[in-house]
Enzyme design. Structure first.
Site, mmCIF file in Angstrom:
data_model
loop_
_atom_site.group_PDB
_atom_site.id
_atom_site.type_symbol
_atom_site.label_atom_id
_atom_site.label_comp_id
_atom_site.label_asym_id
_atom_site.label_seq_id
_atom_site.Cartn_x
_atom_site.Cartn_y
_atom_site.Cartn_z
ATOM 1 N N GLY A 282 6.567 -4.348 -2.639
ATOM 2 C CA GLY A 282 7.301 -4.900 -4.106
ATOM 3 C C GLY A 282 8.551 -5.045 -3.673
ATOM 4 O O GLY A 282 9.732 -4.572 -3.150
ATOM 5 N N HIS B 187 1.213 0.145 -6.469
ATOM 6 C CA HIS B 187 0.561 -0.446 -4.647
ATOM 7 C C HIS B 187 -0.714 -1.376 -5.171
ATOM 8 O O HIS B 187 -1.071 -1.668 -4.661
ATOM 9 C CB HIS B 187 0.451 0.990 -3.852
ATOM 10 C CG HIS B 187 1.705 1.702 -4.011
ATOM 11 N ND1 HIS B 187 1.966 3.117 -4.045
ATOM 12 C CD2 HIS B 187 2.118 1.931 -2.632
ATOM 13 C CE1 HIS B 187 3.245 3.894 -3.381
ATOM 14 N NE2 HIS B 187 3.679 2.773 -2.958
#
Ligand code: PAF
Length: 286
Positions: free
Chosen positions: A147, A37
């Site tokens: 992601g 993250h």
């Protein structure tokens, strides 16, 4: 860093930022933040003048027997994780504000929602698309950063942004891995020590597919079969799926004649993990 709890306050903030013509970069998360993250937040910092991170464990993307209840939640810890980074707003709404009684509108992709992860997690992508659409409407970002680890999710979100004309550019960042290759995931925290070791089988399966391609294999079925064999060899893992698909459309491929993606999902103990790797056609050099 300001913490915004209420959707209408997030919307007001967004309107002020837009009035000031500031570029907003947005990282949607479910919290339990890890280095993966943080890499998305760093990317957002480069892309925009204002960075917004949302932290919201979205109830609509969990099935009835999934890990919604035990999904890690610790806003204080998450805020600590990102306090050294350049985050302007953390949007952390309550489920009852995002999905109040009477809520009834959901999004679904006719071709992509029920493949791969969607097959074993019915309704999952309906929940993901719906919450991401709501978040994009509240934050109205110029850039939204995701992601690559959640490859199918990213493909669905890109498609939604295109199909529904959101004025947001979807940006994908590479998967961040532990030094032994395990893809970072908030769910890794559930793994017992022997399961943590067994979880490496996902990366092993992907490495095997890549090695076969490097040796000239261009049959997607044989590559998928090799990955399935690799997962089957790990006693603590149970295969969900291993497939090779067109990286642009996620459609099945007859031959590896364009960029493809190898996708794998498996349960290790009670924890379901996913991973993927891009495959270039043999002979095309990476
Ligand atoms: O990838 C996640 O963390 C979630 O699926 C997302 C995109 C934040 C939607 O809840």
């Amino acid at each position: 860093m300001e913490i915004v709890r209420r959707p209408h306050l997030m919307q007001q903030t967004t309107q002020d930022l837009k009035r000031d013509k500031l570029k907003i970069a947005f990282v949607p998360t479910m919290g339990a933040l890890h280095a993966g993250h943080l890499s998305l937040v760093r990317k957002a910092n480069q892309l925009g003048q204002v960075t917004v991170v949302s932290i919201f464990v979205n109830p609509t993307q969990f099935g009835p027997n999934e890990d919604f209840e035990r999904y890690p939640r610790d806003l204080g810890r998450d805020v600590d994780e990102i306090k050294e980074l350049d985050v302007d707003y953390v949007f952390a709404p309550d489920p009852s504000d995002m999905f109040p009684g009477g809520y009834g509108t959901f999004l679904y992709n006719d071709t992509l929602s029920d493949r791969f992860c969607g097959r074993s997690r019915p309704g999952h992508f309906r929940g993901v698309l719906t919450v991401v659409a709501k978040l994009l409407n509240l934050v109205r970002p110029d850039f939204a950063v995701f992601g690559q680890k959640d490859f199918q999710q990213a493909a669905l979100i890109k498609r939604m942004v295109q199909d529904l004309n959101f004025l947001t550019e979807v940006v994908l960042c590479p998967t961040v891995r532990e030094s032994d290759g395990l893809a970072l995931s908030s769910r890794n925290a559930f793994l017992k020590p022997d399961e943590r070791q067994a979880a490496l089988v996902l990366k092993r399966a992907l490495d095997l597919a890549e090695a076969r391609v490097a040796d000239g294999e261009d049959d997607p079925d044989k590559l998928a079969e090799a990955m399935r064999g690799a997962v089957a060899a790990e006693p603590l893992a149970r295969l969900d799926y291993a497939e090779v698909a067109d990286a642009a459309t996620l459609d099945p491929l007859d031959r590896l004649d364009r960029r493809a993606v190898a996708l794998v999902a498996a349960w290790v103990g009670a924890t379901r993990l996913i991973d993927n790797a891009l495959l270039e056609p043999p002979g095309e050099g990476r």
